[in-house]
Scaffold this motif. Structure first.
Motif, PDB file in Angstrom:
ATOM      1  N   ALA A 148       0.804  -1.221   0.000  1.00 40.73           N
ATOM      2  CA  ALA A 148       0.000   0.000   0.000  1.00 40.73           C
ATOM      3  C   ALA A 148       0.837   1.271   0.000  1.00 40.73           C
ATOM      4  CB  ALA A 148      -0.927   0.010   1.209  1.00 40.73           C
ATOM      5  N   THR A 149       2.128   1.192   0.354  1.00 42.37           N
ATOM      6  CA  THR A 149       3.001   2.365   0.308  1.00 42.37           C
ATOM      7  C   THR A 149       4.365   1.950  -0.209  1.00 42.37           C
ATOM      8  OG1 THR A 149       3.912   2.165   2.561  1.00 42.37           O
ATOM      9  CG2 THR A 149       1.819   3.339   2.323  1.00 42.37           C
ATOM     10  N   LEU A 150       5.052   2.893  -0.863  1.00 41.88           N
ATOM     11  CA  LEU A 150       6.373   2.641  -1.435  1.00 41.88           C
ATOM     12  C   LEU A 150       7.296   3.818  -1.183  1.00 41.88           C
ATOM     13  CD1 LEU A 150       5.324   1.348  -4.970  1.00 41.88           C
ATOM     14  CD2 LEU A 150       6.197  -0.061  -3.100  1.00 41.88           C
ATOM     15  N   ALA A 151       8.591   3.557  -1.063  1.00 37.79           N
ATOM     16  CA  ALA A 151       9.600   4.610  -0.965  1.00 37.79           C
ATOM     17  C   ALA A 151      10.943   4.043  -1.394  1.00 37.79           C
ATOM     18  CB  ALA A 151       9.690   5.152   0.463  1.00 37.79           C
ATOM     19  N   VAL A 152      11.876   4.905  -1.780  1.00 35.84           N
ATOM     20  CA  VAL A 152      13.231   4.477  -2.092  1.00 35.84           C
ATOM     21  C   VAL A 152      14.190   5.570  -1.656  1.00 35.84           C
ATOM     22  CG1 VAL A 152      13.354   5.409  -4.457  1.00 35.84           C
ATOM     23  CG2 VAL A 152      14.701   3.404  -3.845  1.00 35.84           C
ATOM     24  N   ASP A 153      15.375   5.169  -1.184  1.00 35.24           N
ATOM     25  CA  ASP A 153      16.336   6.166  -0.737  1.00 35.24           C
ATOM     26  C   ASP A 153      17.434   6.340  -1.774  1.00 35.24           C
ATOM     27  OD1 ASP A 153      18.133   4.031  -0.368  1.00 35.24           O
ATOM     28  OD2 ASP A 153      17.652   3.854   1.752  1.00 35.24           O
ATOM     29  N   ALA A 154      18.368   7.231  -1.484  1.00 36.11           N
ATOM     30  CA  ALA A 154      19.415   7.564  -2.442  1.00 36.11           C
ATOM     31  C   ALA A 154      20.395   6.426  -2.663  1.00 36.11           C
ATOM     32  CB  ALA A 154      20.164   8.812  -1.969  1.00 36.11           C
ATOM     33  N   ARG A 155      20.396   5.425  -1.772  1.00 35.56           N
ATOM     34  CA  ARG A 155      21.284   4.276  -1.949  1.00 35.56           C
ATOM     35  C   ARG A 155      20.678   3.214  -2.850  1.00 35.56           C
ATOM     36  NH1 ARG A 155      22.196   2.308   3.995  1.00 35.56           N
ATOM     37  NH2 ARG A 155      19.983   2.801   4.072  1.00 35.56           N
ATOM     38  N   GLY A 156      19.458   3.439  -3.339  1.00 31.15           N
ATOM     39  CA  GLY A 156      18.786   2.423  -4.120  1.00 31.15           C
ATOM     40  C   GLY A 156      18.152   1.372  -3.251  1.00 31.15           C
ATOM     41  N   ARG A 157      17.871   1.711  -2.035  1.00 33.78           N
ATOM     42  CA  ARG A 157      17.202   0.791  -1.117  1.00 33.78           C
ATOM     43  C   ARG A 157      15.710   1.106  -1.092  1.00 33.78           C
ATOM     44  NH1 ARG A 157      20.632  -0.640   3.781  1.00 33.78           N
ATOM     45  NH2 ARG A 157      21.452  -1.978   2.143  1.00 33.78           N
ATOM     46  N   CYS A 158      14.923   0.066  -1.260  1.00 34.08           N
ATOM     47  CA  CYS A 158      13.485   0.214  -1.410  1.00 34.08           C
ATOM     48  C   CYS A 158      12.767  -0.134  -0.104  1.00 34.08           C
ATOM     49  CB  CYS A 158      13.047  -0.701  -2.534  1.00 34.08           C
ATOM     50  SG  CYS A 158      11.369  -1.181  -2.468  1.00 34.08           S
ATOM     51  N   TRP A 159      11.625   0.543   0.124  1.00 35.86           N
ATOM     52  CA  TRP A 159      10.834   0.369   1.343  1.00 35.86           C
ATOM     53  C   TRP A 159       9.374   0.204   0.951  1.00 35.86           C
ATOM     54  CZ3 TRP A 159      13.870   0.822   5.846  1.00 35.86           C
ATOM     55  CH2 TRP A 159      15.151   1.331   5.627  1.00 35.86           C
ATOM     56  N   ILE A 160       8.686  -0.687   1.597  1.00 41.98           N
ATOM     57  CA  ILE A 160       7.289  -0.959   1.281  1.00 41.98           C
ATOM     58  C   ILE A 160       6.498  -1.150   2.565  1.00 41.98           C
ATOM     59  CG2 ILE A 160       7.831  -3.423   0.994  1.00 41.98           C
ATOM     60  CD1 ILE A 160       5.482  -3.595  -0.950  1.00 41.98           C
ATOM     61  N   GLY A 161       5.281  -0.627   2.592  1.00 40.34           N
ATOM     62  CA  GLY A 161       4.374  -0.848   3.711  1.00 40.34           C
ATOM     63  C   GLY A 161       3.127  -1.566   3.244  1.00 40.34           C
ATOM     64  N   THR A 162       2.612  -2.460   4.067  1.00 36.75           N
ATOM     65  CA  THR A 162       1.421  -3.233   3.698  1.00 36.75           C
ATOM     66  C   THR A 162       0.212  -2.794   4.528  1.00 36.75           C
ATOM     67  OG1 THR A 162       1.758  -5.053   5.277  1.00 36.75           O
ATOM     68  CG2 THR A 162       2.920  -5.196   3.167  1.00 36.75           C
ATOM     69  N   ASP A 163      -0.980  -3.073   3.979  1.00 39.51           N
ATOM     70  CA  ASP A 163      -2.221  -2.656   4.639  1.00 39.51           C
ATOM     71  C   ASP A 163      -3.325  -3.643   4.276  1.00 39.51           C
ATOM     72  OD1 ASP A 163      -4.512  -1.460   5.609  1.00 39.51           O
ATOM     73  OD2 ASP A 163      -4.029   0.538   4.842  1.00 39.51           O
ATOM     74  N   ARG A 164      -3.747  -4.444   5.269  1.00 38.22           N
ATOM     75  CA  ARG A 164      -4.824  -5.433   5.073  1.00 38.22           C
ATOM     76  C   ARG A 164      -6.178  -4.897   5.509  1.00 38.22           C
ATOM     77  NH1 ARG A 164      -3.328 -10.150   8.651  1.00 38.22           N
ATOM     78  NH2 ARG A 164      -2.719  -8.415   9.990  1.00 38.22           N
ATOM     79  N   ALA A 165      -6.250  -3.586   5.776  1.00 35.88           N
ATOM     80  CA  ALA A 165      -7.501  -2.941   6.204  1.00 35.88           C
ATOM     81  C   ALA A 165      -8.054  -3.555   7.483  1.00 35.88           C
ATOM     82  CB  ALA A 165      -8.540  -2.993   5.088  1.00 35.88           C
ATOM     83  N   GLY A 166      -7.170  -3.972   8.372  1.00 29.34           N
ATOM     84  CA  GLY A 166      -7.584  -4.480   9.674  1.00 29.34           C
ATOM     85  C   GLY A 166      -8.006  -5.927   9.697  1.00 29.34           C
ATOM     86  N   ARG A 167      -8.034  -6.575   8.543  1.00 27.73           N
ATOM     87  CA  ARG A 167      -8.471  -7.974   8.528  1.00 27.73           C
ATOM     88  C   ARG A 167      -7.492  -8.834   9.310  1.00 27.73           C
ATOM     89  NH1 ARG A 167      -9.256  -6.520   3.136  1.00 27.73           N
ATOM     90  NH2 ARG A 167      -7.299  -7.531   2.567  1.00 27.73           N
ATOM     91  N   PRO A 168      -7.974  -9.661  10.245  1.00 29.80           N
ATOM     92  CA  PRO A 168      -7.071 -10.511  11.017  1.00 29.80           C
ATOM     93  C   PRO A 168      -6.462 -11.585  10.128  1.00 29.80           C
ATOM     94  CG  PRO A 168      -9.346 -11.008  11.554  1.00 29.80           C
ATOM     95  CD  PRO A 168      -9.371  -9.814  10.658  1.00 29.80           C
ATOM     96  N   GLY A 169      -5.280 -12.020  10.501  1.00 31.61           N
ATOM     97  CA  GLY A 169      -4.591 -13.069   9.758  1.00 31.61           C
ATOM     98  C   GLY A 169      -3.476 -13.642  10.600  1.00 31.61           C
ATOM     99  N   SER A 170      -2.646 -14.454   9.997  1.00 36.58           N
ATOM    100  CA  SER A 170      -1.565 -15.109  10.736  1.00 36.58           C
ATOM    101  C   SER A 170      -0.364 -14.202  10.938  1.00 36.58           C
ATOM    102  CB  SER A 170      -1.131 -16.375  10.001  1.00 36.58           C
ATOM    103  OG  SER A 170      -0.668 -16.048   8.693  1.00 36.58           O
ATOM    104  N   ALA A 171      -0.308 -13.079  10.228  1.00 37.50           N
ATOM    105  CA  ALA A 171       0.845 -12.183  10.308  1.00 37.50           C
ATOM    106  C   ALA A 171       0.370 -10.743  10.374  1.00 37.50           C
ATOM    107  CB  ALA A 171       1.750 -12.391   9.095  1.00 37.50           C
ATOM    108  N   PRO A 172       1.175  -9.853  10.942  1.00 34.97           N
ATOM    109  CA  PRO A 172       0.807  -8.437  10.996  1.00 34.97           C
ATOM    110  C   PRO A 172       1.124  -7.742   9.683  1.00 34.97           C
ATOM    111  CG  PRO A 172       2.925  -8.775  12.051  1.00 34.97           C
ATOM    112  CD  PRO A 172       2.441 -10.141  11.641  1.00 34.97           C
ATOM    113  N   ASP A 173       0.616  -6.525   9.523  1.00 37.52           N
ATOM    114  CA  ASP A 173       1.093  -5.668   8.444  1.00 37.52           C
ATOM    115  C   ASP A 173       2.498  -5.214   8.790  1.00 37.52           C
ATOM    116  OD1 ASP A 173      -0.809  -5.415   6.326  1.00 37.52           O
ATOM    117  OD2 ASP A 173      -2.157  -4.457   7.757  1.00 37.52           O
ATOM    118  N   MET A 174       3.339  -5.077   7.745  1.00 36.02           N
ATOM    119  CA  MET A 174       4.765  -4.870   7.974  1.00 36.02           C
ATOM    120  C   MET A 174       5.356  -3.795   7.073  1.00 36.02           C
ATOM    121  SD  MET A 174       6.120  -8.787   8.393  1.00 36.02           S
ATOM    122  CE  MET A 174       4.799  -9.570   7.475  1.00 36.02           C
ATOM    123  N   ALA A 175       6.482  -3.240   7.527  1.00 37.49           N
ATOM    124  CA  ALA A 175       7.346  -2.396   6.708  1.00 37.49           C
ATOM    125  C   ALA A 175       8.554  -3.229   6.306  1.00 37.49           C
ATOM    126  CB  ALA A 175       7.788  -1.163   7.482  1.00 37.49           C
TER     127      ALA A 175
END
Length: 523
Positions: free
Chosen positions: A411-438
Motif C-alpha cells: 500500500a506504500t512505497l519509498a526508495v532512498d538515495a542508496r537504491g534501497r526500497c521500502w514498502i508498507g502493507t495494509d490489510r484494512a484491519g483484517r485478522p490473519g496469521s501475520a501483521p502488516d509490515m514495513a
C-alpha cells in the motif's frame, strides 16, 4: 506563486528477486509475530514521535478522547494517518539537521474514534486533513519540535485557491480527506484529496459547500516550508480523487505528475506540464492522459480539458486499462522509473487478465515497474512483484527460507538515495496469521529486491508509510489505526498501543526507527 526549493528526500520504488540467497541488508527474514505490541527488527530501536491527539500547532487544546470538540481537535494529529512527504529545509547557522514531514489524515471511523460509536461529523471533519510537522535531530535521535516554525494543520477550514483551466471560481475553503501526497523535485508538496463522495454525504448538513462538492477531489500544491503559503488546487490535474501521487521532472525540465485513483479496477493517470517545473506555476496548464496496457508496455491516451471534472468517464471511453486497486506510486530518483503498487485483486475475470494484471479474482496485489521517458507516448512496463506466497500465486516462498516474512497487500512505497526500497502493507484491519509490515530491500547488487521486515504494526494496525530520512540515519514509519480489527470499538479495541493504558484508546502514530549502534538504517 509557490516557491521552489531543492528537494532532498522523496518517496519511490520496489522490485523482486528470482532467487533470495544473499543480501546486504542487516535484517532477519523471520516472520514477526502478530501481537498487541509492534515489533522492531533486532538491532534497531523505535521512538514514538507523535500520536493521535498530540498537538501539532502551538495553540492546540489538550487531547480529550472521551469528549472531543471540533475546535479542540483542529490543531491535533488526526485519528488516521498516512505519510505524505519529507522535505529538508536549508541548514541553519546552528548546524542542526531539520525536516518537515507531512502526514495526511484520510478517514475517521466513528466506531473507533468516538465513545459509543456515534458519529460526530463536525469533529470528524476537524480530525481529517494534513499535519505538517517539524522534526530535528538531537543527540542522535529525531524528535518532534513542539510548536515548530513550519508546523501547521491543513483541513476543512483551510483557505485554498482554485487554479488551472477549471471554471469554479478562484477561492475555496477546505482540504477534504486528503489520502496521499508527495514531495516534488521542485521543492513543493502535493496533497491528493480522495474521492469526496463519502465525506460529502457525511458533512452535507454542516455547510452548503459540502453539498456542492465540486471544489473537492483535487490535488493541492503547497509550499510546506513557508507556513504562510496558501494551498492551490491544481485543476489541470483533474478531479481524480487520487489515492496515490508521484512527481518527477523530464530531461528538458517539465513537471510530470502521476496519479492513481485507488479504486478496485481503477486507472493510472499522468499530467505533463507545458512550462518548466522551476519556473513557478508549472502545474497550471499541461496535458492530462490515462494509461492503457499493451503487453509489457503502457501507452498514454490524452484526455481533453472537458474531462477534468470527470476523468474516470473520459478514461473509460479512451480505452484505459483498469488496474488491481492501484494504491501507491513512487519515483526512483536515480533514474526515470515509476513504481505502481496494486494493493489487491478484485472482480477481474479470466478474460480481462493482462501482462500487468496477471491474476484474476482476489489476490494480495502486485508491483509494476514502468520505465522510459516519463513524458513519452509509450513506456515499458512489467510486473516486478507478485505479492503473497506460492499458494497465493505469488513469487515469495519458493526461494525464501522457511517462516520468512511475506509481503501482502502493498500500500506504500519509498526508495532512498542508496537504491534501497521500502514498502508498507495494509490489510484494512483484517485478522490473519501475520501483521502488516514495513519491508526494506536493495534494488541493485546481490540483495536486489530481497524483502526483509524492519517493523511490524500491532494488531489491527497497518503501515501508513515508511521512508528513510535524507541522511539515511532513520526510517520514519506511520502506524495506521492500531486496534481496528472487524468488530472492534472505541471501548473494545484489539490493542491499546502504544501506551497500553486501559483508560486510553489506541493511537495512530509517527515513529522513528534507528540502529542501536548508530549508522545507516538497515545496515
Amino acid at each position: 506563486m509557490i516557491g521552489r526549493r531543492l528537494l532532498l528526500a522523496a518517496p519511490a520504488a520496489l522490485s523482486l528477486p528470482a532467487r533470495a540467497q544473499v543480501t546486504t541488508l542487516d535484517l532477519p527474514p523471520t516472520m514477526p509475530p502478530l501481537r498487541p505490541d509492534d515489533w522492531v527488527a533486532p538491532g534497531n530501536r523505535r521512538d514514538v514521535l507523535v500520536r493521535w491527539g498530540d498537538r501539532v500547532t502551538f495553540d492546540a487544546a489538550p487531547w480529550e478522547p472521551r469528549n472531543p470538540t471540533a475546535d479542540g481537535v483542529a490543531g491535533q494529529f488526526g485519528w488516521d494517518a498516512r505519510l505524505a512527504g519529507i522535505l529538508a529545509p536549508p541548514m541553519g547557522a546552528d548546524g542542526v539537521a531539520r525536516l518537515v514531514v507531512a502526514v495526511v489524515h484520510p478517514e475517521v471511523d466513528p466506531l473507533l474514534a468516538f465513545p459509543g460509536g456515534r458519529d460526530r461529523p463536525a469533529v470528524a471533519a476537524a480530525m481529517s486533513g494534513a499535519s505538517l510537522l517539524n522534526l530535528e535531530r538531537q543527540s542522535g535521535r529525531w524528535v518532534l519540535v513542539d510548536g515548530g516554525f513550519q508546523s501547521r494543520r491543513l483541513g476543512t477550514s483551510t483557505l485554498c485557491r482554485m487554479g488551472g483551466p477549471v471554471a469554479l471560481g478562484g477561492g475555496v475553503v477546505g482540504l477534504l480527506g486528503p489520502a496521499a501526497g508527495t514531495a516534488t523535485p521542485w521543492g513543493t508538496l502535493l496533497l491528493a484529496e480522495q474521492d469526496p463522495a463519502s465525506w460529502l454525504a457525511r458533512l452535507q448538513d454542516l455547510d452548503p459547500r459540502f453539498r456542492d462538492g465540486r471544489h473537492f477531489g483535487w490535488v493541492a500544491e503547497v509550499d510546506a516550508l513557508d507556513p504562510q503559503s496558501v494551498p492551490v488546487k491544481r485543476g489541470a490535474l483533474g478531479r481524480i480523487g487520487a489515492q496515490a501521487v508521484a512527481a518527477t521532472v523530464t530531461d528538458d525540465g517539465r513537471a510530470v505528475v502521476f496519479l492513481a485513483d485507488g479504486r478496485p479496477m481503477g486507472f493510472l493517470y499522468r499530467f505533463v506540464s507545458g512550462a518548466k517545473a522551476m519556473e513557478g506555476e508549472a502545474l497550471e496548464a499541461g496535458q492530462l492522459a490515462v494509461a492503457r496496457a499493451e503487453g509489457e508496455a503502457i501507452t498514454w491516451r490524452p484526455l481533453g480539458e472537458g474531462a477534468l471534472m470527470a476523468p474516470a468517464l473520459a478514461a473509460e471511453a479512451a480505452g484505459a486499462t483498469p488496474f488491481d486497486t492501484p494504491a501507491a506510486l513512487a519515483m526512483d530518483p536515480r533514474r526515470q522509473r515509476l513504481l505502481l503498487a496494486c494493493r489487491a485483486g478484485t472482480t477481474r475475470g479470466e478474460a480481462r487478465v493482462d501482462a500487468l494484471n496477471p491474476r484474476p479474482g482476489a489476490h494480495p496485489g502486485q508491483i509494476i515497474e514502468i520505465t522510459g521517458d516519463p513524458a513519452g507516448a509509450r513506456m515499458a512496463a512489467r510486473v516486478l512483484f507478485l505479492a503473497g506466497d506460492a499458494s497465493e500465486g505469488g513469487r515469495y516462498g519458493r526461494d525464501m527460507p522457511a517462516n520468512s516474512a511475506v509481503p501482502r497487500f502493498p500500500a506504500t512505497l519509498a526508495v532512498d538515495a542508496r537504491g534501497r526500497c521500502w514498502i508498507g502493507t495494509d490489510r484494512a484491519g483484517r485478522p490473519g496469521s501475520a501483521p502488516d509490515m514495513a519491508f526494506a530491500c536493495d534494488l541493485d547488487g546481490p540483495g536486489r529486491a530481497v524483502p526483509l521486515p524492519i517493523h511490524a504494526a500491532p494488531r489491527g494496525g497497518a503501515i501508513g508509510g515508511v521512508a528513510p530520512t535524507p541522511e539515511g540515519d532513520a526510517a520514519l514509519v506511520v502506524v495506521r489505526t492500531p486496534g481496528a480489527e472487524p468488530g472492534a470499538s472505541f471501548d473494545r479495541p484489539a490493542t491499546r498501543w502504544p501506551a497500553f493504558d486501559n483508560r486510553l484508546p489506541p493511537r495512530s502514530a509517527l515513529v522513528a526507527i534507528t540502529r542501536n549502534a548508530g549508522g545507516a538504517i538497515g545496515g
